[in-house]
Enzyme design. Structure first.
Site, PDB file in Angstrom:
ATOM      1  N   GLY A   1       9.290   8.554  39.790  1.00 49.43           N
ATOM      2  CA  GLY A   1       8.786   9.261  40.973  1.00 49.43           C
ATOM      3  C   GLY A   1       9.558  10.538  41.206  1.00 49.43           C
TER       4      GLY A   1
ATOM      5  N   ASP B   1       6.881  10.553  31.414  1.00 51.58           N
ATOM      6  CA  ASP B   1       6.752  11.169  32.740  1.00 51.58           C
ATOM      7  C   ASP B   1       6.817  12.687  32.649  1.00 51.58           C
ATOM      8  OD1 ASP B   1       9.483  10.273  32.024  1.00 51.58           O
ATOM      9  OD2 ASP B   1      10.055  11.534  33.717  1.00 51.58           O
TER      10      ASP B   1
HETATM   11  P1  AMP Z   1      13.820  14.680  34.709  1.00 59.38           P
HETATM   12  O1  AMP Z   1      14.887  14.433  33.702  1.00 59.38           O
HETATM   13  O2  AMP Z   1      14.005  15.962  35.491  1.00 59.38           O
HETATM   14  O3  AMP Z   1      12.447  14.560  34.154  1.00 59.38           O
HETATM   15  O4  AMP Z   1      13.988  13.525  35.815  1.00 59.38           O
HETATM   16  C1  AMP Z   1      13.835  12.159  35.532  1.00 59.38           C
HETATM   17  C2  AMP Z   1      13.812  11.389  36.834  1.00 59.38           C
HETATM   18  O5  AMP Z   1      15.044  11.512  37.531  1.00 59.38           O
HETATM   19  C3  AMP Z   1      12.736  11.832  37.811  1.00 59.38           C
HETATM   20  O6  AMP Z   1      12.270  10.703  38.508  1.00 59.38           O
HETATM   21  C4  AMP Z   1      13.519  12.753  38.732  1.00 59.38           C
HETATM   22  O7  AMP Z   1      12.893  12.886  39.989  1.00 59.38           O
HETATM   23  C5  AMP Z   1      14.844  12.037  38.835  1.00 59.38           C
HETATM   24  N1  AMP Z   1      15.939  12.957  39.185  1.00 59.38           N
HETATM   25  C6  AMP Z   1      16.441  13.948  38.432  1.00 59.38           C
HETATM   26  N2  AMP Z   1      17.438  14.577  39.087  1.00 59.38           N
HETATM   27  C7  AMP Z   1      17.579  13.994  40.286  1.00 59.38           C
HETATM   28  C8  AMP Z   1      18.430  14.197  41.424  1.00 59.38           C
HETATM   29  N3  AMP Z   1      19.363  15.157  41.446  1.00 59.38           N
HETATM   30  N4  AMP Z   1      18.264  13.374  42.483  1.00 59.38           N
HETATM   31  C9  AMP Z   1      17.342  12.413  42.470  1.00 59.38           C
HETATM   32  N5  AMP Z   1      16.517  12.173  41.447  1.00 59.38           N
HETATM   33  C10 AMP Z   1      16.618  12.941  40.360  1.00 59.38           C
HETATM   34 MG    MG Z   2      10.652  14.795  34.761  1.00 61.18          MG
END
Ligand code: AMP
Ligand code: MG
Length: 486
Positions: free
Chosen positions: A89, A251
């Site tokens: 999410g 995702d």
């Molecule tokens: P990503 O690597 O950007 O695709 O993120 C993978 C998951 O981690 C997704 O659900 C993001 O919303 C969550 N996520 C990444 N960075 C953060 C953060 N600083 N705080 C909360 N959730 C995060």
């Molecule tokens: Mg992502």
């Protein structure tokens, strides 16, 4: 209040079943300040760039104010991360709404880094300036290269620190997307939703991205087919410019066919299929050479999530979906081959083309030739600057290529033009991106970024003033590493 900025938001996502999102508002930040604004993009969205530079724009970009007509929400999704299924999410993203442009197009306006959400899983929901500016630069470069991608409208700094290994300046990116529907959104629906909720999501995706298939006999099978087509085309485009996404989790794969989530991505220098930049990809799952195959793996996960919609008889559904999925490698190869032919100035098709292309790539790998600059040199007809060009193997290959060019009607000039339009001379080279980020983060100097963005905006122009951006980094002995940017 008059809406000088031009917000024209709809919120179709809020009309999906409740499980797909959580309504919430961003957490205000202390000292919002505009770092960078994409004025041309603002205008195509029907937004007034001058007004956006004022307080009304900046406060929206930082999450301190909700634009008129917005119904902010975070989206629910799941996904396979490095092969493992997780509930995810928007942990650090809020969708403000969908801007309807003067042309009648619909684009998500999303804040990335606006504070924690119910999906944050202990994270702070925040983002640092460096990684947000990095996404801005690379996504805009991709757009200019002609590759479907989410875009970047603005970065605002928050005046607050985010705590990673050290304290870093915080920022929020405003991201524009055809939508944020992901393979993982469907996996979420299939795993946690009722069949009618999955159906509502699929109908929504069809209406939004593939309206032509709405009346098909089996629209859900058609949806699978269309997404497979778009991803085959997208990933071929990545390969053709040497782009390595770095974190091809399900995702991070869109239903629209746009590139999304610029985390540890980077462009390859020396041609080597095993190239990986991401610090966490220790197994090379998402290496350059693995990207097409991983695309197929992700699409299989998408197919699985659609099975209950494709046919009541699950055996039949599997058979139908399987048929589409087995067509992916061929579709990918067709896209890649036609792109490679264009990179070599070939208009027509010859059964030997694939071998000719592979032979060049093998020589490039053996001689550690720079991917972009090799094609740039071939385009300019100046075979210099790479060791490759002085080898006897290259001379032999070149003879074959010249012969092949002779076996088509088009002139040498036509070939050269085709090559120029398909071989970028400027890509976001890692050292130039780092230099731009350092100036911004350490000295609040955005001029280096602006200049880089300007060079990247015309990658096929071959202008003299862009030449400095073609130069390779001084060898450092330390491999370039990228991070997920959380
Ligand atoms: P990503 O690597 O950007 O695709 O993120 C993978 C998951 O981690 C997704 O659900 C993001 O919303 C969550 N996520 C990444 N960075 C953060 C953060 N600083 N705080 C909360 N959730 C995060
Ligand atoms: Mg992502």
């Amino acid at each position: 209040m008059t809406n000088k900025i031009g917000w024209n938001l709809d919120n179709s996502y809020t009309r999906l079943p409740q499980i797909f999102y959580t309504s919430l508002t961003p957490e205000p930040v202390e000292f919002p300040k505009l770092a960078i604004l994409n004025e041309r993009l603002a205008e195509t969205l029907g937004l007034d760039a001058e007004a956006l530079k004022g307080e009304g724009g900046v406060s929206v970009f930082a999450g301190n104010q909700i634009p008129e007509g917005a119904s902010p929400l975070s989206q629910a999704y799941a996904g396979h991360q490095f092969g493992h299924f997780n509930m995810l999410g928007d942990g650090r993203a809020i969708l403000l709404g969908e801007q309807i442009t003067p042309e009648g197009e619909r684009f998500d306006i999303q804040l990335k880094g606006p504070g924690s959400t119910p999906y944050s899983r202990g994270g702070d929901g925040r983002a640092a300036l460096g990684p947000m500016l990095r996404e801005y630069i690379i996504s805009e470069a991709m757009h200019a290269l002609g590759i479907p991608t989410t875009r970047s409208l603005a970065v605002a700094t928050t005046g607050e620190a985010v705590i990673r290994e050290t304290h870093l300046p915080g920022a929020v990116l405003t991201r524009i997307a055809a939508s944020h529907l992901r393979v993982g959104t469907f996996q979420f629906a299939a795993a946690y939703g009722k069949p009618e909720e999955l159906r509502a999501l699929a109908d929504y995706a069809i209406k939004r991205h593939y309206p032509d298939i709405e009346g098909d006999e089996n629209p859900y099978l058609s949806l699978l087919r269309e997404v497979v087509k778009r991803q085959a085309s997208l990933i071929a485009k990545w390969q053709l410019v040497g782009f390595i996404h770095g974190v091809m989790n399900t995702d991070n794969m869109t239903i629209s066919g746009e590139t999304i989530d610029y985390g540890p991505c980077a462009f390859m220098n020396e041609y080597d299929p095993a190239t990986v930049f991401s610090s966490i990809d220790t197994q090379g799952r998402y290496s350059y050479g693995n990207q097409p195959g991983i695309g197929g793996w992700n699409l299989s996960r998408f197919a699985e999530s659609l099975l209950v919609l494709i046919d009541d008889d699950q055996e039949k559904a599997v058979e139908l979906a399987q048929d589409v999925i087995t067509g992916y490698p061929k579709l990918y190869t067709q896209n890649w081959l036609s792109g490679m032919r264009a990179k070599l100035g070939l208009f027509n098709e010859d059964s030997e083309d694939e071998a000719l292309i592979q032979e060049l790539l093998d020589l490039m790998q053996k001689q550690r030739a720079d991917y972009t600059n090799t094609f740039r040199s071939l385009t300019l007809g100046k075979t210099e600057g790479e060791d490759l060009f002085s080898t006897p193997e290259f001379a032999k290959w070149n003879d074959k290529w010249q012969d092949r060019l002779g076996r088509q009607e088009q002139s040498k000039e036509d070939s050269q033009e085709l090559m120029r339009n398909n071989n970028p001379s400027v890509i976001p080279r890692n050292h130039r991106v780092e230099e731009a980020l350092a100036a911004a983060v350490e000295r609040a100097d955005y001029t280096v970024t602006e200049k880089l963005l300007s060079a990247l905006s015309k990658p096929y122009a071959y202008l003299a003033e862009q030449e400095e951006y073609c130069a390779l980094p001084v060898p450092s002995g330390v491999p370039y590493r990228t991070y997920c940017g959380t």
